[in-house]
Design a protein around this motif. Structure first.
Motif, PDB file in Angstrom:
ATOM      1  N   PHE A  54       1.172  14.751  -1.812  1.00 43.40           N
ATOM      2  CA  PHE A  54       1.372  13.322  -1.607  1.00 43.40           C
ATOM      3  C   PHE A  54       1.690  13.011  -0.147  1.00 43.40           C
ATOM      4  O   PHE A  54       1.146  12.069   0.433  1.00 43.40           O
ATOM      5  CB  PHE A  54       2.496  12.814  -2.506  1.00 43.40           C
ATOM      6  N   ASP A  55       2.577  13.792   0.456  1.00 42.99           N
ATOM      7  CA  ASP A  55       2.971  13.525   1.844  1.00 42.99           C
ATOM      8  C   ASP A  55       1.783  13.621   2.795  1.00 42.99           C
ATOM      9  O   ASP A  55       1.641  12.800   3.704  1.00 42.99           O
ATOM     10  CB  ASP A  55       4.081  14.484   2.279  1.00 42.99           C
ATOM     11  N   LYS A  60      -2.251  10.405   5.967  1.00 43.27           N
ATOM     12  CA  LYS A  60      -3.638  10.084   6.318  1.00 43.27           C
ATOM     13  C   LYS A  60      -4.031   8.670   5.897  1.00 43.27           C
ATOM     14  O   LYS A  60      -5.144   8.239   6.153  1.00 43.27           O
ATOM     15  CB  LYS A  60      -4.595  11.079   5.640  1.00 43.27           C
ATOM     16  N   GLY A  61      -3.132   7.959   5.239  1.00 40.16           N
ATOM     17  CA  GLY A  61      -3.437   6.642   4.703  1.00 40.16           C
ATOM     18  C   GLY A  61      -3.594   5.572   5.777  1.00 40.16           C
ATOM     19  O   GLY A  61      -3.449   5.811   6.977  1.00 40.16           O
ATOM     20  N   ILE A  62      -3.880   4.359   5.331  1.00 43.72           N
ATOM     21  CA  ILE A  62      -4.091   3.233   6.232  1.00 43.72           C
ATOM     22  C   ILE A  62      -2.725   2.674   6.644  1.00 43.72           C
ATOM     23  O   ILE A  62      -1.880   2.400   5.790  1.00 43.72           O
ATOM     24  CB  ILE A  62      -4.908   2.127   5.521  1.00 43.72           C
ATOM     25  N   PRO A  63      -2.521   2.458   7.943  1.00 42.21           N
ATOM     26  CA  PRO A  63      -1.249   1.876   8.397  1.00 42.21           C
ATOM     27  C   PRO A  63      -1.081   0.446   7.849  1.00 42.21           C
ATOM     28  O   PRO A  63      -2.052  -0.234   7.503  1.00 42.21           O
ATOM     29  CB  PRO A  63      -1.381   1.858   9.918  1.00 42.21           C
ATOM     30  N   HIS A  64       0.157  -0.002   7.806  1.00 40.70           N
ATOM     31  CA  HIS A  64       0.487  -1.306   7.232  1.00 40.70           C
ATOM     32  C   HIS A  64      -0.275  -2.439   7.918  1.00 40.70           C
ATOM     33  O   HIS A  64      -0.829  -3.317   7.244  1.00 40.70           O
ATOM     34  CB  HIS A  64       2.003  -1.534   7.329  1.00 40.70           C
ATOM     35  N   ASP A  65      -0.303  -2.444   9.227  1.00 44.47           N
ATOM     36  CA  ASP A  65      -0.980  -3.528   9.964  1.00 44.47           C
ATOM     37  C   ASP A  65      -2.481  -3.574   9.653  1.00 44.47           C
ATOM     38  O   ASP A  65      -3.054  -4.644   9.476  1.00 44.47           O
ATOM     39  CB  ASP A  65      -0.764  -3.366  11.479  1.00 44.47           C
ATOM     40  N   GLU A  66      -3.101  -2.393   9.599  1.00 46.62           N
ATOM     41  CA  GLU A  66      -4.533  -2.324   9.294  1.00 46.62           C
ATOM     42  C   GLU A  66      -4.806  -2.816   7.880  1.00 46.62           C
ATOM     43  O   GLU A  66      -5.756  -3.553   7.634  1.00 46.62           O
ATOM     44  CB  GLU A  66      -5.035  -0.891   9.477  1.00 46.62           C
ATOM     45  N   MET A  67      -3.963  -2.438   6.936  1.00 48.63           N
ATOM     46  CA  MET A  67      -4.147  -2.870   5.550  1.00 48.63           C
ATOM     47  C   MET A  67      -3.988  -4.377   5.442  1.00 48.63           C
ATOM     48  O   MET A  67      -4.750  -5.051   4.733  1.00 48.63           O
ATOM     49  CB  MET A  67      -3.134  -2.154   4.647  1.00 48.63           C
ATOM     50  N   ARG A  68      -3.033  -4.914   6.143  1.00 44.96           N
ATOM     51  CA  ARG A  68      -2.812  -6.361   6.126  1.00 44.96           C
ATOM     52  C   ARG A  68      -4.024  -7.102   6.694  1.00 44.96           C
ATOM     53  O   ARG A  68      -4.472  -8.109   6.147  1.00 44.96           O
ATOM     54  CB  ARG A  68      -1.559  -6.671   6.938  1.00 44.96           C
ATOM     55  N   ARG A  69      -4.581  -6.580   7.814  1.00 47.99           N
ATOM     56  CA  ARG A  69      -5.748  -7.194   8.427  1.00 47.99           C
ATOM     57  C   ARG A  69      -6.938  -7.164   7.466  1.00 47.99           C
ATOM     58  O   ARG A  69      -7.636  -8.156   7.275  1.00 47.99           O
ATOM     59  CB  ARG A  69      -6.107  -6.457   9.729  1.00 47.99           C
ATOM     60  N   ARG A  70      -7.152  -6.027   6.814  1.00 46.97           N
ATOM     61  CA  ARG A  70      -8.259  -5.904   5.862  1.00 46.97           C
ATOM     62  C   ARG A  70      -8.082  -6.834   4.666  1.00 46.97           C
ATOM     63  O   ARG A  70      -9.053  -7.413   4.173  1.00 46.97           O
ATOM     64  CB  ARG A  70      -8.376  -4.463   5.359  1.00 46.97           C
ATOM     65  N   THR A  71      -6.861  -6.963   4.191  1.00 49.34           N
ATOM     66  CA  THR A  71      -6.599  -7.834   3.043  1.00 49.34           C
ATOM     67  C   THR A  71      -6.917  -9.288   3.389  1.00 49.34           C
ATOM     68  O   THR A  71      -7.584  -9.992   2.618  1.00 49.34           O
ATOM     69  CB  THR A  71      -5.137  -7.699   2.581  1.00 49.34           C
TER      70      THR A  71
END
Length: 82
Positions: A54-55, A60-71
């Protein structure tokens, strides 16, 4: 002296060779299928244990800012009725 099991097997083989009824042959095949499925040995499940990564995946996941922009971009791309 010959093995009685081998003698019985030879007799069965000869009997099957002389069979002409499809239903009887299908019944024998079904019997064989049931017998072989019972005799199969299950593999130990420990070989298929999934490691807990999991760690690593989270890093490797999407950073918070990038996810917010995509949403926001996705929501704006939806066909809203006006």
């Amino acid at each position: 002296m010959e093995n009685p099991i081998l003698e019985a097997k030879k007799e069965l083989i000869q009997w099957i060779k002389e069979m002409d009824e499809l239903e009887d042959i299908a019944e024998l095949l079904e019997m064989k299928k049931r017998k072989t499925s019972i005799d199969q040995v299950a593999e130990p499940q420990s070989e298929y244990a999934v490691k807990d990564d999991f760690d690593e995946r989270f890093a490797k996941g999407i950073p918070h800012d990038e996810m917010r922009r995509r949403t926001f971009a996705f929501i704006e791309s939806l066909p809203w009725k006006q």
